[in-house]
Write a protein that holds these residues in place. Structure first.
Motif, PDB file in Angstrom:
ATOM      1  N   ALA A 117      22.114  35.893 -12.997  1.00 22.17           N
ATOM      2  CA  ALA A 117      20.738  36.276 -13.335  1.00 22.17           C
ATOM      3  C   ALA A 117      20.739  37.351 -14.418  1.00 22.17           C
ATOM      4  N   VAL A 118      21.721  38.246 -14.364  1.00 20.09           N
ATOM      5  CA  VAL A 118      21.825  39.314 -15.364  1.00 20.09           C
ATOM      6  C   VAL A 118      22.170  38.741 -16.729  1.00 20.09           C
TER       7      VAL A 118
ATOM      8  N   PHE B 160      14.707  35.754 -13.878  1.00 13.53           N
ATOM      9  CA  PHE B 160      15.802  34.901 -13.411  1.00 13.53           C
ATOM     10  C   PHE B 160      16.199  35.363 -12.010  1.00 13.53           C
ATOM     11  N   VAL B 161      16.231  34.416 -11.081  1.00 10.58           N
ATOM     12  CA  VAL B 161      16.445  34.733  -9.666  1.00 10.58           C
ATOM     13  C   VAL B 161      17.723  34.079  -9.180  1.00 10.58           C
ATOM     14  N   SER B 162      18.597  34.883  -8.598  1.00  9.25           N
ATOM     15  CA  SER B 162      19.818  34.331  -8.007  1.00  9.25           C
ATOM     16  C   SER B 162      19.886  34.723  -6.534  1.00  9.25           C
ATOM     17  N   VAL B 163      20.553  33.884  -5.766  1.00  3.40           N
ATOM     18  CA  VAL B 163      20.761  34.138  -4.341  1.00  3.40           C
ATOM     19  C   VAL B 163      22.254  34.014  -4.079  1.00  3.40           C
ATOM     20  N   GLY B 164      22.856  35.106  -3.633  1.00  2.00           N
ATOM     21  CA  GLY B 164      24.286  35.065  -3.344  1.00  2.00           C
ATOM     22  C   GLY B 164      25.117  34.655  -4.547  1.00  2.00           C
TER      23      GLY B 164
ATOM     24  N   ALA C  65      16.047  40.432 -14.107  1.00  3.97           N
ATOM     25  CA  ALA C  65      17.062  39.794 -13.264  1.00  3.97           C
ATOM     26  C   ALA C  65      16.826  40.231 -11.830  1.00  3.97           C
ATOM     27  N   THR C  66      16.650  39.266 -10.947  1.00  2.72           N
ATOM     28  CA  THR C  66      16.415  39.555  -9.531  1.00  2.72           C
ATOM     29  C   THR C  66      17.539  38.950  -8.714  1.00  2.72           C
TER      30      THR C  66
END
Length: 388
Positions: free
Chosen positions: A276-277, A220-224, A244-245
Motif C-alpha cells: 500500500a505504501v 490504497f488498502v492492504s490487509v496483512g 496508504a492504509t
C-alpha cells in the motif's frame, strides 16, 4: 441460480438441507463423504435443491475469510470474489460518518452494505436481481433494514441522498474486464459528484494515479501485507492526494513535505515497505518517519541501523550483503546456516522460481532466510536477511 431456486433454498426444505451441511469441512462436502451425503439427501429432497445447498455451503466456507457471519449469509461465486472483506468495509464506513442517507451503488451481495447500514439509512442498488436478493437477505441476517432497488445505477434517482459509494463491476460472466475497465466506467463514477458531492469509489489496486481527477484522493488498502484494493474519494471526502492504509492495524500514512531521502549502503536492518505504501508513492514519507535511507533512489527498499517496528513495513535483519553474483549465492547462504530460502525481488530481473529451486536443493542448514534481489546505487545487489 435464479430467484425461484433461491426462494426454494430459503424455504423449509432448503433450510433443512443447509442445516445438515452446516459445520462440515471442505473434505466432507466435496470428497467421498460429500458424495455419500449428497446421495442420501437426494433420496429425501429434489436433486436441484441439494446441488444448490452444497454450492452455497462451499461458498460459506470460503467466505469465512471475509465475513464473521458467513455461515448464515448468501453468496454467488462472482459475488463473493468481488465483495469487500468485512474489515475493509468497516474501515471505509468511518469516512461517511455524520452524513445522511447513503446510496450503495452496484451493491452486489452486500459486503459494503453490511458496514454502511450499521449507522446510516442506505439505498442499495444493483441490476442483478439475484445479488440484490442476497444483499437484502444478508442485511436481514445481521439485523439491518435497507431499501433495495433493482435498476441500472445510471438511471437511479439520487434525490435525498447525501453520499454515494459505488463498486463498479470489473468482471462479468466470470471474466475480468481489461485492466482499468469497469461497468459502469470510472468516468461515470467520478461524474456522480455532479449529483452528490460525497462519493467513494472502489477500484482495483492497480489503478493508475493519472486517471483519477484532480482533488480526489486515492487510498490504497492492504490487509496483512496483501494489497486488497484502492478507494477513490471525491474532494468532499478527500484528505490528501494519496493515502496508504494498513489493516488490521488501521494505520494510515499520508504525504508530507520533507528533505530528500539519502541513498546509502545497507545498514544492519532492511525495511520492505507494505505494498500500500509503494502504490501510494509514500516510500519517502516512510523513510523520513523511520529515520531510514534508500539503497537506490528508484527502489523501494529502505535500510537503517536500528531494529524498527512499523505497520508500514516488514523489518529484516541483514545477515550478508554484497554484489549480485549468482554463482556465489549458494556459498553465501550456507555460510549463514540457511536451510530454507524465500526470494524478494525489486529492480533486478531473473527467474525467481528457477533460482529458488536451484538454491533450495543445496541448503541443509537450520535458518529460514530471505534473499533480497535488488539494486544498490544502480548496481545489482544481494542481501541475505532474516525476520527481525
Amino acid at each position: 441460480m435464479d430467484l425461484a431456486r433461491l426462494d426454494a433454498l430459503a424455504g423449509p426444505d432448503g433450510q433443512a438441507v443447509l442445516a445438515e451441511l452446516a459445520g462440515l469441512g471442505p473434505a466432507e462436502l466435496t470428497g467421498p463423504a460429500g458424495l455419500r451425503l449428497g446421495a442420501r439427501l437426494r433420496e429425501r429432497y429434489p436433486t436441484e435443491l441439494v446441488v444448490d445447498a452444497f454450492g452455497l455451503a462451499e461458498l460459506r466456507l470460503r467466505a469465512r475469510a471475509k465475513f464473521a457471519g458467513a455461515a448464515d449469509m448468501w453468496f454467488t461465486r462472482d459475488g463473493l470474489e468481488q465483495a469487500s472483506a468485512q474489515e475493509v468495509a468497516e474501515h471505509r464506513r468511518a469516512r461517511f460518518a455524520g452524513l445522511g442517507r447513503l446510496a450503495d451503488l452496484c451493491c452486489g451481495i452486500g459486503g459494503d452494505l453490511l458496514a454502511l447500514a450499521r449507522d446510516h439509512d442506505v439505498l442499495a442498488v444493483d441490476r442483478d436481481p439475484v445479488h440484490l436478493w442476497m444483499a437484502a437477505r444478508n442485511a436481514a441476517v445481521h439485523g439491518l433494514a435497507v431499501t433495495t432497488a433493482e435498476a441500472d445505477v445510471r438511471e437511479i434517482d439520487l434525490t435525498g441522498v447525501a453520499a454515494a459509494f459505488v463498486d463498479p463491476a470489473r468482471r462479468s460472466g466470470g471474466r475480468r474486464h481489461r485492466t482499468g475497465a469497469s461497468e459502469p466506467p470510472l468516468a461515470w463514477c467520478t461524474g456522480l459528484t455532479e449529483r452528490v458531492a460525497a462519493v467513494g469509489i472502489k477500484a482495483a489496486p492497480g489503478v493508475e494515479h493519472d486517471v483519477v481527477p484532480p482533488g480526489w484522493e486515492i487510498e490504497f488498502v492492504s490487509v496483512g501485507r496483501e494489497l486488497k484494493e484502492a478507494v477513490l474519494w471525491s474532494p468532499a471526502l478527500a484528505g490528501a492526494r494519496t493515502r496508504a492504509t494498513v489493516l488490521p492495524a488501521g494505520a494510515e500514512l499520508l504525504p508530507a513535505p520533507g528533505d530528500p531521502v539519502p541513498v546509502r549502503e545497507p545498514g544492519r536492518y532492511l525495511l520492505d515497505p507494505d505494498p500500500a505504501v509503494t502504490r501510494a508513492g509514500l516510500v519517502a514519507e516512510l523513510a523520513r518517519a523511520t529515520g531510514t535511507w534508500q539503497l537506490d533512489e528508484k527502489i523501494a527498499f529502505l535500510s537503517g541501523d536500528a531494529c524498527l517496528t512499523t505497520p508500514f513495513a516488514r523489518t529484516l535483519r541483514v545477515l550478508d550483503s554484497g554484489p549480485w553474483h549468482q554463482k556465489t549465492l549458494l556459498r553465501r547462504l550456507r555460510a549463514v546456516d540457511a536451510g530454507a530460502v524465500d526470494i524478494r525481488r525489486r529492480g533486478l530481473a531473473g527467474d525467481v522460481d528457477a533460482l529458488h529451486r536451484a538454491l533450495q536443493r543445496g541448503l541443509t542448514g537450520s535458518r529460514r532466510v530471505t534473499l533480497v534481489m535488488t539494486r544498490l546505487a544502480d548496481r545489482p545487489w544481494a542481501l541475505i536477511c532474516e525476520d527481525a
